[in-house]
Design an enzyme around this catalytic site. Structure first.
Site, PDB file in Angstrom:
ATOM      1  CB  SER B  47      -0.902   0.025   1.231  1.00 13.42           C
ATOM      2  OG  SER B  47      -1.819  -1.039   1.177  1.00 13.42           O
ATOM      3  CB  CYS B 131      -5.687   3.046   6.893  1.00 13.05           C
ATOM      4  SG  CYS B 131      -4.799   2.198   5.600  1.00 13.05           S
ATOM      5  CB  VAL B 194     -10.240 -11.193   4.378  1.00 12.47           C
ATOM      6  CG1 VAL B 194     -11.682 -11.629   4.177  1.00 12.47           C
ATOM      7  CG2 VAL B 194      -9.352 -12.400   4.672  1.00 12.47           C
ATOM      8  CG  ASN B 195      -5.992  -6.027   5.086  1.00 12.61           C
ATOM      9  OD1 ASN B 195      -4.963  -6.537   5.527  1.00 12.61           O
ATOM     10  ND2 ASN B 195      -6.011  -4.855   4.504  1.00 12.61           N
ATOM     11  N   GLY B 220      -2.103 -15.996   6.594  1.00  8.39           N
ATOM     12  CA  GLY B 220      -1.614 -17.339   6.322  1.00  8.39           C
ATOM     13  C   GLY B 220      -2.733 -18.368   6.332  1.00  8.39           C
ATOM     14  N   GLY B 248      -4.522 -16.936   3.065  1.00 10.03           N
ATOM     15  CA  GLY B 248      -3.936 -18.253   3.282  1.00 10.03           C
ATOM     16  C   GLY B 248      -3.787 -19.137   2.070  1.00 10.03           C
TER      17      GLY B 248
END
Ligand SMILES: Cc1cc2nc3c(=O)[nH]c(=O)nc-3n(C[C@H](O)[C@H](O)[C@H](O)COP(=O)(O)OP(=O)(O)OC[C@H]3O[C@@H](n4cnc5c(N)ncnc54)[C@H](O)[C@@H]3O)c2cc1C
Ligand SMILES: Cc1cc2nc3c(=O)[nH]c(=O)nc-3n(C[C@H](O)[C@H](O)[C@H](O)COP(=O)(O)O)c2cc1C
Ligand code: FES
Lengths: 297, 315
Positions: B47, B131, B194-195, B220, B248
């Site tokens: 980012s 963020c 997803v983050n 992961g 993951g």
């Protein structure tokens, strides 16, 4: 994919040996052996393909030999689950290895006097360094230390690769009692050292750099930071390093290091983001363009 | 028979669905030593922010069962250096850049989007909404759908219409589908999910948090089932919105799983740390697997898990 960069290999284990408190694993890895320069390390996958231990373990390369097209050896002590798994490997097992990684020890152009200082497993990368320096006609003296006698690695080889070898243990069970920085001043004086190389825990590197500084000698230190990738992509291994332009950057130990000039490492600030580091909270770009990002040196 | 691997993310076509996840491929240069980046569907960047950023104190990571916690703090050189050095490099190597952006306010995100649009060559803009928002007591933008929507709207308005804008979401929010819908209503062209998931580990020796900031982001294989479920739910609620799925991914079979759940493209993150050539291997495994199934176009796989049982696949 360049010829000098690191490679990933499934390497057969040739031998597993016990050397005092350490295990030594030699793998057949011609592509790594041929690229290797002293100070570089391996990142070894542990636990097998379906292991829950996701991350590779970094180990300094301790020896490289031409046998079987090229072999590479690393030394380790059992610290946790990853190293205990490694200690159980047997010859012909395959290890998934990436290497050689990191910036090697720079070698002097001229045949100068070098003192090499190692703490614990940090002694491992000093042996190929000693050989490379000797090939350049340098004088090599070693100061090797650890907590106890069985953790001083390479005490037998030390006398072969170096003019003198000084051993130091914290409990006094072998050689001088104390820390490697204690006898260092004397060794520097007696051997008229021009350069100091060091590898070991951060507090040791700081003490060695401070001592070398007293004699106005340049130091090359190899740092041990925890690493998730070892290849420069995750930014987990950073250390505050002062660049040629005087600006501090959070440099990656795995690709910008692990070898840095000692006087450039902000030892007192390791683990923090110094307030004046490039991009620290409140940091502002200078109007003259100072602070533009460049690789730290 | 070989399959047609191409997929579309809005107006942009990728050669195959497999890409890197933001922050898990360096600048591309480091990974290029192990993977031909031109071969990948896309390369997502770390980012990028307006200013250089030093990130968080260390230790920044801790290994956990089948995963890791990280707290990097978006260390990076800032947009100027990114545009001058990193983006041209990626383009010169034939990479397809998905540029992730991060900021502290909607105008900051918008400014980044404007600069990227002007630069040219950007395939997708991905908005990292995980963020802290100083105007919302430092809660993440994802924690309030209205705040997230404001950022998405600002970015969409300042991005060239040819460049799709994807909103990247974290899974640990009160109402994921509500958040996703708010982003789509604010004209996001797609969703990335997803983050990382907030987590913590305590160092057994010191009994202090293992990651310096205390909190870390879990990533992961440990998070894969959570991520698959998020993609599945978003796909069910918003079947026409393309999704970049991640969390993951370790094998070609994992890519199929995400696509069946509803992802159009699938990103590889943490596994790049464990296996630097993972992207190339996963692409190979995926290709073999779809060819073996006789899938003509891999785009047909998207959302397969939502179809009634017995519905035919491929052929
Ligand atoms: C560049 C470099 C070179 C190294 N060379 C050697 C060597 O030659 N011989 C040797 O014995 N050890 C060396 N180490 C330390 C070695 O990597 C750790 O002992 C090892 O990772 C421990 O793994 P574990 O699973 O047994 O321990 P655990 O404590 O269970 O590991 C958990 C996590 O912490 C990390 N970790 C734990 N201890 C260290 C440490 N001291 N440094 C960095 N990461 C750590 C592990 O990699 C892993 O991600 C080196 C470290 C670095 C960074
Ligand atoms: C070290 C690290 C750095 C990351 N950096 C970013 C980032 O800069 N921007 C972003 O949107 N996501 C970032 N992520 C999140 C990943 O892109 C991804 O969404 C998440 O890790 C789940 O995928 P994975 O399990 O495959 O890693 C980062 C993850 C890790 C582990
Ligand atoms: S360990 Fe990942 S960047 Fe150094």
């Amino acid at each position: 994919m360049s010829d000098s960069g690191p490679v990933q290999m499934r390497s057969p284990v040739l031998t597993v040996r016990r050397v005092d408190a350490y295990h030594a694993i030699t793998v057949v890895a011609p592509n790594i052996a041929e690229r290797f320069r002293s100070g570089q390390f391996l990142a070894v996958a542990v636990g097998g393909e379906h292991s829950g231990m996701l991350l590779r373990r970094p180990f300094a390369i301790h020896d490289v030999k031409p046998d079987y097209g090229g072999t590479v050896e690393f030394l380790f002590s059992v610290a946790g689950a990853g190293t205990s798994w490694l200690a159980e490997r047997r010859s012909r097992d395959l290890l998934d290895i990436v290497g050689p990684l990191g910036r090697p020890f720079p070698l002097p152009r001229d045949p100068v006097n070098c003192v090499l200082v190692g703490g614990g497993s940090g002694c491992a990368p000093l042996f190929p360094l000693a050989q490379a320096l000797r090939r350049r006609g340098c004088r090599v003296d070693l100061v090797l230390g650890a907590a106890t006698a069985d953790r001083v690695c390479g005490s037998i080889t030390a006398r072969r690769v170096a003019e003198t070898a000084t051993f130091v243990t914290e409990d006094g069970s072998f050689g001088v009692r104390g820390r490697v920085s204690d006898p260092l001043g004397r060794v520097i004086e007696e051997t008229r050292s021009d350069v100091v190389y060091a590898c070991g825990p951060m507090p040791m590197l700081r003490a060695v750099t401070a001592m070398a500084d007293r004699y106005e000698l340049p130091t090359q230190v190899s740092v041990e930071e925890s690493m998730a990738c070892g290849t420069g992509i995750c930014m987990s291994c950073v250390v505050p390093i002062v660049g040629d332009d005087g600006i501090t950057r959070m440099a990656r130990a795995c690709v910008d290091g692990p070898v840095f000039r000692g006087e450039r490492v902000r030892f007192d600030d390791v683990g923090t983001i110094p307030f004046d580091a490039l991009g620290a909270p409140g940091w502002k770009a200078q109007p003259d363009g100072r602070g533009a990002d460049r690789e730290a040196g | 028979m070989s399959s047609d691997l191409r997929i579309r993310l809005g107006r942009v076509e990728l050669g195959n669905p497999i890409m890197t996840a933001a922050g898990c491929a360096g600048t591309g240069r480091e990974l290029a030593r192990f993977v031909d980046i031109a071969q990948m569907g896309a390369i997502a960047t770390k980012s990028v922010m307006l200013e250089p950023r030093a990130g968080r104190p260390s230790p920044r990571m801790a290994e956990t069962p089948s995963g890791m916690l990280s707290s990097i703090g978006l260390q990076g050189p800032g947009i100027d250096v990114f545009l001058e050095r990193d983006l041209p490099w990626l383009l010169s190597r034939g990479g397809t850049p998905v540029v992730s952006i991060a900021g502290g306010s909607a105008p900051e995100y918008a400014e980044l989007a404007r600069r990227l649009s002007e630069a040219g060559g950007v395939a997708v803009v991905e908005i990292n909404l995980s963020c802290p928002n100083p105007a919302d007591q430092g809660r993440d933008f994802t924690d309030d759908p209205a705040e997230a929507a404001r950022v998405v709207h600002a970015v969409r308005s300042h991005t060239h219409s040819d460049i799709p804008v994807f909103a990247k979401l974290a899974p640990d929010v009160a109402d994921l589908v509500g958040l996703a819908s708010a982003c789509v209503e604010a004209r996001a062209d797609g969703l990335s999910m997803v983050n990382t998931i907030r987590g913590m580990a305590i160092d057994p020796a010191t009994l202090r948090p293992a990651v310096a900031g205390g909190l870390g982001g879990l990533s992961g294989p440990a998070i894969r089932p959570i991520a698959v479920n998020c993609v599945y739910r978003a796909r069910a609620a918003l079947p026409d919105v393309p999704i970049i799925g991640m969390g993951g991914v370790r094998t070609g079979a994992d890519v199929l799983e995400f696509m069946a759940a509803g992802a159009t493209a699938v990103a590889v993150g943490t596994v790049n740390f464990a296996d630097p050539s993972a992207c190339a291997r996963i692409l190979r495994e995926f290709e073999e697997s779809v060819a073996g199934r006789g899938v003509a176009r891999v785009s047909e796989l998207v959302g397969a898990a939502h179809r009634p049982t017995g519905a035919s696949l491929g052929g």
